[in-house]
Design a protein around this motif. Sequence first.
Motif, PDB file in Angstrom:
ATOM      1  N   GLY A 128     -16.630  14.811   8.635  1.00 52.74           N
ATOM      2  CA  GLY A 128     -16.689  14.772   7.194  1.00 52.74           C
ATOM      3  C   GLY A 128     -15.415  14.481   6.445  1.00 52.74           C
ATOM      4  O   GLY A 128     -15.002  15.283   5.614  1.00 52.74           O
ATOM      5  N   MET A 129     -14.801  13.302   6.691  1.00 54.25           N
ATOM      6  CA  MET A 129     -13.592  12.935   5.963  1.00 54.25           C
ATOM      7  C   MET A 129     -13.918  11.851   4.938  1.00 54.25           C
ATOM      8  O   MET A 129     -14.524  10.831   5.259  1.00 54.25           O
ATOM      9  CB  MET A 129     -12.521  12.444   6.934  1.00 54.25           C
ATOM     10  N   GLN A 130     -13.499  12.101   3.684  1.00 59.42           N
ATOM     11  CA  GLN A 130     -13.769  11.176   2.590  1.00 59.42           C
ATOM     12  C   GLN A 130     -12.457  10.723   1.956  1.00 59.42           C
ATOM     13  O   GLN A 130     -11.648  11.551   1.536  1.00 59.42           O
ATOM     14  CB  GLN A 130     -14.622  11.843   1.515  1.00 59.42           C
ATOM     15  N   ILE A 131     -12.278   9.406   1.867  1.00 63.46           N
ATOM     16  CA  ILE A 131     -11.101   8.811   1.223  1.00 63.46           C
ATOM     17  C   ILE A 131     -11.647   7.840   0.189  1.00 63.46           C
ATOM     18  O   ILE A 131     -12.139   6.767   0.513  1.00 63.46           O
ATOM     19  CB  ILE A 131     -10.205   8.096   2.253  1.00 63.46           C
ATOM     20  N   ARG A 132     -11.597   8.231  -1.079  1.00 58.34           N
ATOM     21  CA  ARG A 132     -12.332   7.507  -2.118  1.00 58.34           C
ATOM     22  C   ARG A 132     -11.461   7.253  -3.354  1.00 58.34           C
ATOM     23  O   ARG A 132     -10.758   8.138  -3.824  1.00 58.34           O
ATOM     24  CB  ARG A 132     -13.563   8.312  -2.553  1.00 58.34           C
ATOM     25  N   GLY A 133     -11.562   6.043  -3.874  1.00 54.73           N
ATOM     26  CA  GLY A 133     -11.020   5.741  -5.190  1.00 54.73           C
ATOM     27  C   GLY A 133      -9.521   5.799  -5.316  1.00 54.73           C
ATOM     28  O   GLY A 133      -8.997   6.072  -6.400  1.00 54.73           O
ATOM     29  N   ASN A 134      -8.799   5.511  -4.240  1.00 56.38           N
ATOM     30  CA  ASN A 134      -7.341   5.509  -4.281  1.00 56.38           C
ATOM     31  C   ASN A 134      -6.803   4.086  -4.419  1.00 56.38           C
ATOM     32  O   ASN A 134      -7.470   3.116  -4.046  1.00 56.38           O
ATOM     33  CB  ASN A 134      -6.778   6.137  -3.005  1.00 56.38           C
ATOM     34  N   GLU A 135      -5.599   3.977  -4.911  1.00 53.54           N
ATOM     35  CA  GLU A 135      -4.871   2.709  -4.878  1.00 53.54           C
ATOM     36  C   GLU A 135      -3.681   2.864  -3.947  1.00 53.54           C
ATOM     37  O   GLU A 135      -2.898   3.811  -4.070  1.00 53.54           O
ATOM     38  CB  GLU A 135      -4.380   2.287  -6.261  1.00 53.54           C
TER      39      GLU A 135
END
Length: 743
Positions: free
Chosen positions: A170-177
């Motif tokens: 369950g790893m989430q990496i979202r909406g980064n620049e």
Amino acid sequence: MWRFSKATLVKFLILTVLLLPMACSQSANVFANNTTYYVSTSGNDNNSGSSTTQPWKTLSKVSSMTFQPGDKILLKCGDTWNNETLVLHGSGNSSSVIELGSYGTGNKPTIINNTSKDVIAGTNLSFWLIHNLKIGLTTTVPIDQVPAGGADNEEVGISLIYDGVGPYYGMQIRGNEIYGASIDNRTSGITVIAKYSSRSTLVLQGLYMTDNYIHDVGIRAIHTAGWTGSANLLSTQLFKDVYIEGNTIYNIGCQGIILGMANNAFIRWNKVSYGGQSTINVGWGPAGIWPIEVDTAQIKFNEVSNQDTNGFNNGVRYDGEGIELDWDTQNILLQYNYVHDNVGAGLGTMANLNNKIYNNKVSGNQGLSTLGAGQIAVSDFTAGTMYGVNGLDIQNNLVFVNTTNTKALTTNNISPGGTWNNNNFSNNNIVMGSSTGNLVYGILNNTNLSTADNNGIYSSSGNWFGAWRYGTYYWDLPSWRTATGGYDNNSSTYYSETVVPTSPTHLDASGNLANNTVSLSWSASSDSNSGVSHYNIYRSTVSGFTPSYMNMFGEATGTAFIDNIYITPNTTYYYKIEAEDKNGNVSPAVQISVTKWSFLSNMGFENDAQPTQTPAGWNTWTDNNSADADYTNNYQPYSGNYRLEHYRTTAYRVFTYQTPTGLVNGLYTVRARVASSGGQNASQMQIKNYGGADIYSNITGGAWNQIVVTNVNVTNGQILIGFWSDANAYNWITVDDVELIKQ
């Protein structure tokens, strides 16, 4: 997908710092779970961190802590941390992730690092959400220089390492620049690496890398892999349930998205442009999207363009494909992608098994790399465990052969020792340009297509054909068919054309709350030239949006479509539908919004997209052989294109009904549009089997009107809704827009 915990703060606990023997370091402090911590450059590390007025200051303070399920670490918007890195400790659980994000208003919180260290890093983490951050990579180490630490050492924006027993989740990496200072530097955006001397079992399940913007990095934008320290781990089992979706990737020195060592993966709605732009020789070639060692994946709705090959590697161009199915890939569905203007092939393969390449648009690729000069280039190159090309199915693609010396399809035997069996190239539309050296096929020795047929070949002359196979050119279909033993027996040549189809009309849309789907229907477009090939379906929550592959949700060859991807009930969705012909000419898009939601299936009788005796989702009962008295037709529906009708030239008794189950108990409203000739013995909308008394609402003679029944108290999780006719010859009723709505 996990929801964030909203439990209130229960206590603030600081554990005694443990000093490790014979070491100068200390272990991370452990805090209570479900706590929110705030960090600002105007804060103080001696603060509690538990409020916006008492924030911590440094990332090293955050790195010293071990966080618990439900904790949040929020960095202040508008703040910038220079030359700091962040190491994450602790794990959440399936119901309470740990969140690393932001608070306040303004620009995303920014972390800028100019060392060769990873900016945000974690080892053996589970159930984290990392989102809404901006990360700058400013190392000056050249892309081809290996710093201390080994060949896999680079400065990474977000780096996850796994080397423990596991598995992890369950790893989430979202909406980064994430951005770099130069595409010639040794930087990468997001990497997830399994580091083991040997492993072929699950390491991480549930990895979401979505809606990130990654640009101007040197090596890779997104990367999953297994690594022994000196070589790849050759296993498809390390990562499971991987979602790489909605990312924008631009101006990369080498590679865009590399999915390695994974199964059950989804690469969708990404835009990857201008990869392979560094001119420094790094020893390998790039591609926009590149699965390798992958079993079972969907690669859909991506646009990949302008990939280069890092210049020349000892005078040779490697890779440079838009999308490349690398070695040891199997059961991959490559569908609905637009791949154009790449230096290599548009779509390429290495050694693979049972992959499918369907419904893609391929155009303007130069085919200058070693895989082959095809817009679609099939090869068997391998450095893995799989050899040959077997079970490759290439169908229903639109291929423009419009750059010098390219072919629609090439096959290339690079790695000896494998077989080429059960490979198919059929039902594709091929639009030939007028550039020098354009051919339909380039088939090299020791390769094989089992079948090639039913392809449409379009050219300005209307009858052009050219192919090359095993050293011989063929300039007409009859000689090609004879030489190949039957390739393209049912393929034909046509005139190419540029006339767009008419737009679809009479659009209808409805949402189904029982199974979270949206049903669309429309009247067919016309195209008097090559003919309509299919309809493109796009979706947004914003009216007037611009269609693109990042908001495409499918294609339809008929005039109906059911959308079941990430549907949120009772949301107003906007759809745009456009007709596309066999030459790739596209009609103006037309928009419709979804405002009707119901727990019923096929509430508007549109799902079959044609008149039918057995409308989808509905059942028929009769006690006098009157099953032919209920059907759908397209004569003056209340809305959309179809309606239900009861009618026969002799007396009949028929009941059309459905029983949605799994309902939440409570009050519901049932309503339907009806019209009737009158004169029946009985004509009713009936509501039964919901835990209360049967309800009968008479359908009276006259034009369209609406029956509405409120306060139907469902107590057993289901309800039967139906339409009953006990009728004389030539009596009729019509029904449309049946709705079941939770009050």
